[in-house]
Design a protein around this motif. Structure first.
Motif, PDB file in Angstrom:
ATOM      1  N   THR B  36       0.860  -1.172   0.000  1.00 35.12           N
ATOM      2  CA  THR B  36       0.000   0.000   0.000  1.00 35.12           C
ATOM      3  C   THR B  36       0.895   1.221   0.000  1.00 35.12           C
ATOM      4  OG1 THR B  36      -1.610  -1.185   1.303  1.00 35.12           O
ATOM      5  CG2 THR B  36      -1.818   1.198   1.257  1.00 35.12           C
ATOM      6  N   SER B  37       0.699   2.105  -0.947  1.00 36.20           N
ATOM      7  CA  SER B  37       1.586   3.253  -1.022  1.00 36.20           C
ATOM      8  C   SER B  37       0.776   4.483  -1.366  1.00 36.20           C
ATOM      9  CB  SER B  37       2.682   2.985  -2.055  1.00 36.20           C
ATOM     10  OG  SER B  37       2.761   4.016  -2.990  1.00 36.20           O
ATOM     11  N   GLU B  38       1.374   5.630  -1.083  1.00 38.18           N
ATOM     12  CA  GLU B  38       0.677   6.875  -1.325  1.00 38.18           C
ATOM     13  C   GLU B  38       0.339   7.020  -2.803  1.00 38.18           C
ATOM     14  OE1 GLU B  38       2.739  10.234   0.193  1.00 38.18           O
ATOM     15  OE2 GLU B  38       0.887  11.367   0.346  1.00 38.18           O
ATOM     16  N   ARG B  39       1.227   6.496  -3.641  1.00 38.12           N
ATOM     17  CA  ARG B  39       0.989   6.563  -5.084  1.00 38.12           C
ATOM     18  C   ARG B  39       0.514   5.191  -5.516  1.00 38.12           C
ATOM     19  NH1 ARG B  39       5.106  10.791  -6.790  1.00 38.12           N
ATOM     20  NH2 ARG B  39       5.910  11.456  -4.795  1.00 38.12           N
ATOM     21  N   PRO B  40      -0.735   5.101  -5.923  1.00 40.51           N
ATOM     22  CA  PRO B  40      -1.276   3.793  -6.274  1.00 40.51           C
ATOM     23  C   PRO B  40      -0.411   3.127  -7.343  1.00 40.51           C
ATOM     24  CG  PRO B  40      -2.960   5.502  -6.355  1.00 40.51           C
ATOM     25  CD  PRO B  40      -1.668   6.191  -6.158  1.00 40.51           C
ATOM     26  N   ILE B  41      -0.156   1.865  -7.168  1.00 37.09           N
ATOM     27  CA  ILE B  41       0.668   1.116  -8.101  1.00 37.09           C
ATOM     28  C   ILE B  41      -0.208   0.645  -9.251  1.00 37.09           C
ATOM     29  CG2 ILE B  41       2.026  -1.000  -8.306  1.00 37.09           C
ATOM     30  CD1 ILE B  41       2.804  -0.583  -5.375  1.00 37.09           C
ATOM     31  N   GLU B  47      -0.289  -6.806  -9.879  1.00 30.65           N
ATOM     32  CA  GLU B  47      -0.490  -8.233 -10.132  1.00 30.65           C
ATOM     33  C   GLU B  47       0.820  -8.991 -10.053  1.00 30.65           C
ATOM     34  OE1 GLU B  47      -2.505  -9.229 -13.850  1.00 30.65           O
ATOM     35  OE2 GLU B  47      -4.108  -7.880 -13.188  1.00 30.65           O
ATOM     36  N   ASN B  48       1.858  -8.382 -10.644  1.00 36.19           N
ATOM     37  CA  ASN B  48       3.164  -9.038 -10.623  1.00 36.19           C
ATOM     38  C   ASN B  48       3.698  -9.169  -9.212  1.00 36.19           C
ATOM     39  OD1 ASN B  48       3.414  -9.350 -13.398  1.00 36.19           O
ATOM     40  ND2 ASN B  48       4.007  -7.210 -13.618  1.00 36.19           N
ATOM     41  N   ILE B  49       3.521  -8.074  -8.441  1.00 36.35           N
ATOM     42  CA  ILE B  49       3.985  -8.121  -7.057  1.00 36.35           C
ATOM     43  C   ILE B  49       3.255  -9.224  -6.305  1.00 36.35           C
ATOM     44  CG2 ILE B  49       4.027  -6.860  -4.878  1.00 36.35           C
ATOM     45  CD1 ILE B  49       4.451  -4.313  -6.429  1.00 36.35           C
ATOM     46  N   ASN B  50       1.943  -9.241  -6.475  1.00 35.80           N
ATOM     47  CA  ASN B  50       1.151 -10.253  -5.777  1.00 35.80           C
ATOM     48  C   ASN B  50       1.583 -11.662  -6.155  1.00 35.80           C
ATOM     49  OD1 ASN B  50      -0.298  -8.447  -4.319  1.00 35.80           O
ATOM     50  ND2 ASN B  50      -2.003  -8.329  -5.769  1.00 35.80           N
TER      51      ASN B  50
ATOM     52  N   PRO C 129       7.987  -6.330 -15.498  1.00 37.35           N
ATOM     53  CA  PRO C 129       7.001  -6.917 -14.574  1.00 37.35           C
ATOM     54  C   PRO C 129       7.643  -7.894 -13.592  1.00 37.35           C
ATOM     55  CG  PRO C 129       6.190  -6.967 -16.829  1.00 37.35           C
ATOM     56  CD  PRO C 129       7.612  -6.513 -16.905  1.00 37.35           C
ATOM     57  N   GLU C 130       8.739  -8.520 -14.002  1.00 40.29           N
ATOM     58  CA  GLU C 130       9.443  -9.431 -13.112  1.00 40.29           C
ATOM     59  C   GLU C 130       9.923  -8.726 -11.854  1.00 40.29           C
ATOM     60  OE1 GLU C 130      11.068 -12.942 -13.474  1.00 40.29           O
ATOM     61  OE2 GLU C 130       8.971 -12.878 -14.113  1.00 40.29           O
ATOM     62  N   LEU C 131      10.518  -7.544 -12.033  1.00 37.83           N
ATOM     63  CA  LEU C 131      11.034  -6.805 -10.884  1.00 37.83           C
ATOM     64  C   LEU C 131       9.883  -6.283 -10.039  1.00 37.83           C
ATOM     65  CD1 LEU C 131      13.627  -5.600  -9.508  1.00 37.83           C
ATOM     66  CD2 LEU C 131      13.093  -3.493 -10.714  1.00 37.83           C
ATOM     67  N   ALA C 132       8.790  -5.941 -10.717  1.00 36.35           N
ATOM     68  CA  ALA C 132       7.603  -5.436 -10.017  1.00 36.35           C
ATOM     69  C   ALA C 132       7.956  -4.293  -9.090  1.00 36.35           C
ATOM     70  CB  ALA C 132       6.909  -6.559  -9.264  1.00 36.35           C
ATOM     71  N   SER C 133       8.644  -3.301  -9.619  1.00 29.34           N
ATOM     72  CA  SER C 133       9.040  -2.170  -8.788  1.00 29.34           C
ATOM     73  C   SER C 133       7.840  -1.311  -8.416  1.00 29.34           C
ATOM     74  CB  SER C 133      10.048  -1.314  -9.554  1.00 29.34           C
ATOM     75  OG  SER C 133      10.157  -0.045  -8.924  1.00 29.34           O
ATOM     76  N   PRO C 134       7.741  -0.936  -7.139  1.00 35.94           N
ATOM     77  CA  PRO C 134       6.631  -0.055  -6.749  1.00 35.94           C
ATOM     78  C   PRO C 134       6.788   1.349  -7.341  1.00 35.94           C
ATOM     79  CG  PRO C 134       8.115  -0.422  -4.904  1.00 35.94           C
ATOM     80  CD  PRO C 134       8.572  -1.323  -6.013  1.00 35.94           C
ATOM     81  N   TYR C 135       7.951   1.629  -7.929  1.00 37.90           N
ATOM     82  CA  TYR C 135       8.151   2.952  -8.503  1.00 37.90           C
ATOM     83  C   TYR C 135       8.114   2.924 -10.025  1.00 37.90           C
ATOM     84  CZ  TYR C 135       8.937   7.470  -6.348  1.00 37.90           C
ATOM     85  OH  TYR C 135       8.746   8.718  -5.813  1.00 37.90           O
ATOM     86  N   ALA C 136       7.614   1.850 -10.601  1.00 31.27           N
ATOM     87  CA  ALA C 136       7.565   1.734 -12.061  1.00 31.27           C
ATOM     88  C   ALA C 136       6.749   2.863 -12.677  1.00 31.27           C
ATOM     89  CB  ALA C 136       6.975   0.383 -12.438  1.00 31.27           C
ATOM     90  N   TRP C 137       5.807   3.395 -11.904  1.00 34.81           N
ATOM     91  CA  TRP C 137       4.956   4.460 -12.439  1.00 34.81           C
ATOM     92  C   TRP C 137       5.775   5.679 -12.854  1.00 34.81           C
ATOM     93  CZ3 TRP C 137       5.527   9.022  -9.955  1.00 34.81           C
ATOM     94  CH2 TRP C 137       6.056   8.966  -8.661  1.00 34.81           C
TER      95      TRP C 137
END
Lengths: 309, 307, 538
Positions: B36-41, B47-50, C129-137
């Motif tokens: 959960t982050s301030e900037r929605p992922i 999905e990849n993270i999950n 997508p493999e790395l799935a970085s939370p900062y990809a945005w």
């Protein structure tokens, strides 16, 4: 910090169990012994005064606990000292709110929270322990195994999860905490019940066909009162301490309401910025209360436990 | 006896399993998640993270994977938050820290607590008794988060004797303040237990006999009274040990020692599921083990006790 | 061959680190100040950073550490201007296709040269997508060609709009012209990463001993939740101008305890707790510093639920906040009362003179009472609402003060709700609130980083503001060569609809030991580079 007194209470439990139940005279005896215990009596008086303070404080306070004194706001260190003249008897907090009114409010919340939490723990613990002890056998072993398992769950973990889930209501938090603090109580009460249940008057009740649950409520529980009272006086300060821990995490009571823990935490943070009164007043009440509870608890134990005079 | 120990161990294992399961479900019922982050992922990334952390599977399935990995490989998984750390890394680096200052906290608490308790018992119901008990209780009720800044104010800012925090691999000057701050909260319990058991011992027949024989009082205290009076204190150390670890939450976050307490609280606040579970299992195992040891020792001392 | 090379280089690095770390110079090459013998900088971080991986790091503290350990194409100087980094020069004709020419003396800390391929690898990695970085945005914010398709997993990483023309030339293709693209590549997400190290160590590559960077420092020690130490990297191309030998991060959660430790001489820099600036400033004027930051602080109204679907109610509450009291009496750190969403110091942005910002507070209060009465609330029917904020001392104080103002001036009963961070974010993003605290720090120094938040489609539009006109202006601004006219219109529209109530614009409030020089007070984005810091002899 939350795991004290086990031994004393258990010892008391054993001792009480060994004593014959002597009806009213035991209580009168105990009362007499208690009134001779100066520390305990002093504790009782102090507690009375603090309850009085919490009850009539709002009528004495010149300010409401949520009102900001805009003229002093942001000047706590230089102009916010305790003063009779401007009505801030205990000074002001960092935002210019009256610390007297806030201490009164905090006392109400902390005392309430301590009492409710302890009450819930005592009620659940007593009923659970008495049931397990009275019925014995398989019921007992299943119920007490369950307690063993619950006891091995790290308490703090539950606390934090509860805060996260019920963060919005202090009352809910304490119902939750009370509900997981009954384990010790259940154990002690069960041990007590085991010794009570072979007494003649219980056998007489069974013989006359009283239903088991009624026996537990009418005949077992009243005879546990001594141990329950002692344990309850020890639970209340525990609850108040727990509340202060929650406030330290910033997850306790919601502003503008407050508690001793929240006030102390604020005061401790600003201790070195020249606003010492913000710490000393709430801390004074806090310590006086807990100290009194301990002395009263000790006094009660001594009084109810004639062997150890 | 042997059977009794076996039975206790047999109960301990399912207890631990239940503990793990309950914690697991409770944890997932808390709002938000580790990412959960301030900037929605973006949904695709989420999905990849999950998928990466098995969070897309049903909770019971995650639980069985989790337990399976622990049982078969002793793998507690990677921290969800600190990506280059395993949970075991964090425990291995944090637990010794907590143990170290916790041990010294104990030495401090037992040293002062027993002395206060003995004084209180010897001077029963006098001013000295009340003073000793009051000092001990004030130490106990003064919250850690008040005690810690007071200690820092005195020893760091005014006297300049000690550093205000950190660990630096556990040099002695970094241990003192955390140990004292933590120790004071146990001091009172120890003092009170000592006091009452000492009182009981002093009233017992063999001490009366010893006094009647005209042995010096001081000698009686040292040789005959102190040892039996210490037994309840020793049995208190078990639960106190576990309480100490939980008390380290405040100490670790105030003095930033890098101990286990701060991993636990940060784990809960960050929803670092793997860390919460790892620390919970550690604490649960310790609690169960200590309870078991206490039971076994009691059964050994007192054969009358039947379980 | 490659392994041998690397081992040798690693040995060289460690030898040079163990050797004589202190520069022979005694005076600062530019200013001529006498330098201290020991060049060690120790500072407080609020929290442990989640990662040191440039493509993963999310937080401000972590980005600072990453800036020391790695270097991107471009850097910013202490005033916040763009200066060359690994790229010596760069060019674009249309702001849509950018070419960066890399210097040939840039090296990794294991001796490998830094090439354009390292950037290509890193950028593809960031959206992998493999790395799935939370900062990809961040990569999609940069509008790289095909970035969203790659993120979705619909295209291969090789289709991303970045390519290495040769070892020292990097070409970037964007989907639309982006005049401030050069600013965006100073951000940690765009830093290069060493493919061979990552492939060798996997997730463990950012541990001390494994980590290979191309920045001015190398990581030597990292104890989670306690400390992080980085020391001079002798192989850094501009090592000669770096005066700092060692930088130590100490994690200290409690801000008052951090100040204690600063006073005890354990820290060179720390933050000043809310409300303590005047006292510290009076006591130690040469150590307490205040400077503007590129961040705003606001209260979001949930525009979708009653009563905040009524612009009059939103405006009334926004007007009744006495921002001067919040800034002068509560926070006391030189913050700027805010009547617009975008901070005035944002580059190329002129604050529009929105009407309500010009009124006196008495006029605002008067107007607020009228508006609230028009909306049907008054003494007989007081407005009841709730104000949500996350657990923090400063947020708590502001919320208390603001709710007291509403109560006193408008009779509004606002219940305060404080939630810990993760719960707070969940509640807010689910729209389960009436009024919630918000704050935003610019990702880059341009007004759109703030104004984009109020677009109806934005993922950060927690207020659920939905205005066709606003969205049109925002979309139009993206393609304009000078969008400032649209930005002004957007702010004016926001003043009319008041989806959020701006409260103040941040300042940085820090204590810095007098012997520490080179802190970038002028840089509103606070992009700190330790190699610009130095200590003078006292």
């Amino acid at each position: 910090m939350l795991t004290h007194k086990k031994t004393n209470v258990e010892k008391l439990a054993e001792n009480l169990g060994n004593e014959p139940i002597a009806g009213r005279s035991l209580w009168r005896d105990a009362m007499h012994r208690f009134s001779r215990n100066k520390a305990a009596m002093a504790g009782l008086v102090v507690l009375g005064l603090i309850v009085l303070f919490a009850a009539i404080g709002p009528f004495v306070a010149a300010w409401h606990y949520s009102d900001i004194d805009w003229s002093l706001m942001g000047n706590a260190a230089s102009a916010g000292q305790p003063s009779i003249a401007n009505g801030h008897y205990f000074g002001i907090d960092d935002l210019g709110r009256d610390l007297f009114a806030r201490t009164v409010q905090g006392s109400q919340i902390s005392l309430l929270v301590g009492t409710i939490g302890a009450l819930i723990a005592v009620v659940i613990g007593t009923l659970y322990g008495a049931t397990a002890g009275y019925f014995g056998g398989r019921v007992d072993s299943i119920m007490m195994r369950t307690v063993d398992i619950l006891m091995s769950i790290p308490y703090m973990f539950f606390l934090i999860l509860l805060l996260v889930m019920f963060g919005r209501s202090i009352l809910l938090i304490f119902i939750g905490i009370g509900a997981i603090s009954w384990l010790e109580m259940a154990r002690i009460v069960r041990g007590q019940t085991l010794s009570i249940k072979n007494k003649e008057y219980i056998e007489a009740a069974i013989a006359s066909g009283v239903r088991p649950f009624k026996i537990v409520l009418r005949h077992v529980v009243p005879n546990l009162l001594g141990v329950v009272i002692v344990y309850a006086t020890l639970l209340v300060p525990q609850m108040i301490l727990t509340e202060s821990f929650i406030s330290f995490l910033g997850l306790g009571v919601q502003e503008p309401q407050t508690s001793w823990g929240a006030l102390i935490n604020d005061g401790a943070g600003t201790m070195r910025y020249g606003t010492l009164w913000q710490l000393m007043f709430p801390l004074g009440f806090f310590i006086a209360t807990l100290l009194s509870f301990f002395f009263v608890g000790d006094g009660l134990r001594d009084a109810l436990d004639p062997k150890d005079r | 006896m042997f059977n009794f120990v076996l039975r206790r161990i047999a109960v301990a294992i399912p207890t631990l399993l239940i503990l793990v399961s309950v914690s697991f479900f409770l944890m997932f019922s808390a709002p938000g998640g580790p990412f959960t982050s301030e900037r929605p992922i973006p949904a695709a990334v989420m999905e990849n993270i999950n998928a990466k952390y098995n969070l897309d599977k049903p909770v019971y399935q995650q639980l069985s994977i989790y337990i399976w990995n622990i049982v078969t490989e002793f793998d507690f998984g990677p921290s969800f938050r600190y990506q280059d750390r395993d949970v075991l890394d964090l425990i291995q680096s944090g637990f010794p820290v907590t143990l170290t200052y916790g041990f010294w906290a104990f030495v401090f608490a037992v040293g002062i607590g027993v002395s206060l308790g003995v004084i209180a018992a010897l001077k029963h119901n006098t001013a000295a008794d009340y003073t000793a008990v009051s000092v001990a209780i004030v130490g106990q009720v003064l919250p850690n988060f008040v005690m810690a800044p007071i200690l820092v104010l005195i020893f760091v800012l005014w006297l300049g004797w000690l550093p205000g925090g950190g660990w630096q691999g556990g040099q002695i000057e970094y241990i003192i303040l955390p140990a004292i701050a933590l120790g004071t909260s146990f001091l009172a319990s120890i003092a009170r237990i000592t006091r009452s058991s000492m009182l009981e011992v002093l009233n017992s027949n063999y001490i009366r006999t010893a006094r009647a024989k005209g042995l010096p009082f001081r000698y009686i205290i040292w040789r005959h009274a102190l040892k039996p009076a210490m037994l309840p204190v020793v049995s208190y150390l078990g639960p106190a040990f576990v309480g100490m670890i939980t008390g380290s939450v405040i100490i670790d976050s105030y003095f930033t020692t890098g101990g286990i307490g701060v991993h636990f609280i940060n784990g809960a606040l960050n929803r670092d599921y793997a860390v919460i579970m790892g620390v919970t299992i550690l604490l649960g195992t310790l609690t169960i083990t200590f309870n078991m040891l206490v039971d076994i020792i009691y059964a050994w001392i007192d054969p009358k006790i039947r379980y | 061959m490659k392994t041998l090379h690397k081992t040798l280089a690693a040995a060289l690095v460690s030898a040079s680190l163990a050797g004589t770390p202190v520069l022979a110079e005694d005076t600062h090459p530019v200013t001529g100040e006498q330098l201290a013998d020991e060049q060690v900088f120790t500072y407080r971080a609020l929290d442990e950073s989640s990662s040191l991986d440039p493509q993963v790091v999310e937080d401000v503290d972590g980005s600072y550490i990453v800036r020391d350990l790695f270097e991107g194409l471009l850097n910013s100087d202490p005033e916040g201007n763009i200066v060359p980094g690994v790229a010596e020069r760069w060019e674009t004709d249309d702001n849509q296709t950018w070419t960066f020419y890399l210097r040939d003396d840039a090296k990794w800390s294991d001796g490998e040269p830094v090439t354009a391929n390292d950037f290509v690898y890193a950028w593809r990695r960031a959206v992998d997508p493999e790395l799935a970085s939370p900062y990809a945005w961040y990569m999609s914010l940069m509008a790289l060609e095909n970035v969203d398709a790659v993120l979705e997993g619909e295209m291969e990483g090789s289709e991303l709009g970045v390519e290495a023309l040769d070892d020292h030339t990097l070409r970037v293709n964007l989907t639309r012209p982006m005049p401030y693209f050069d600013q965006m590549v100073t951000h940690a997400t765009t830093f290069p990463s060493p493919q061979w190290v990552i492939e060798e160590h996997g997730d463990d590559w950012t541990k001390p001993g494994n980590l290979v960077g191309n920045g001015a420092f190398v990581l030597t020690e990292h104890v989670i939740n306690e400390r992080l130490v980085r020391e001079r990297n002798e192989l850094y191309w501009d090592n000669d101008s770096n005066l700092m030998d060692k930088v130590v991060t100490l994690v200290i959660n409690d801000e008052n305890q951090a100040l204690n430790r600063y006073d005890a001489g354990e820290l060179d820099k720390t933050d000043i707790p809310a409300g303590q600036y005047p006292a510290q400033e009076a006591e130690r004027p040469d150590e307490a510093h205040v400077f503007p930051r590129l961040c705003n602080y606001y209260y979001s109204f949930n525009n979708e639920v009653a009563p905040f679907d009524d612009a009059r109610v939103r405006k009334a509450l926004a007007y009744a906040i006495d921002r001067n009291v919040v800034v002068d009496n509560v926070l006391q750190g030189g913050q700027f009362p805010a009547y617009t969403f975008t901070p005035a110091l944002t580059a190329g942005f002129t604050t529009p003179d929105v009407a309500w910002g010009q009124w006196t507070q008495a006029e605002r209060d008067e107007r607020a009472r009228e508006l609230l009465a028009e909306a049907g609330y008054g003494p007989d029917n007081p407005l009841r609402t709730s104000l949500l904020y996350n657990t923090d001392e400063a947020h708590r104080k502001v919320a208390i003060a603001v709710s007291a103002m509403w109560k006193q001036k408008l009779g509004v009963e606002a219940t305060l709700e404080n939630q810990e961070w993760t719960t707070f974010l969940t509640t807010r993003s689910e729209g389960d609130y009436e009024i919630a605290r918000g704050a935003w720090c610019g990702d880059y120094n341009e007004a759109s980083t703030f104004l984009d938040l109020m677009q109806s489609g934005s993922g950060y539009n927690d207020a659920n503001y939905d205005s066709e006109e606003y969205d049109r202006l925002a979309a139009e601004a993206q393609t304009m060569s000078d969008p400032s006219a649209n930005y002004t219109k957007m702010e004016e529209l926001a003043a009319e609809d008041m989806p959020n109530a701006p409260v103040y614009h941040y300042t940085g409030i820090i204590m810095v030991k007098p012997d520490l020089k080179g802190w970038p007070y002028e840089d509103v984005q606070q992009n700190i580079y330790s190699r610009n810091l130095y200590k003078v002899a006292q």
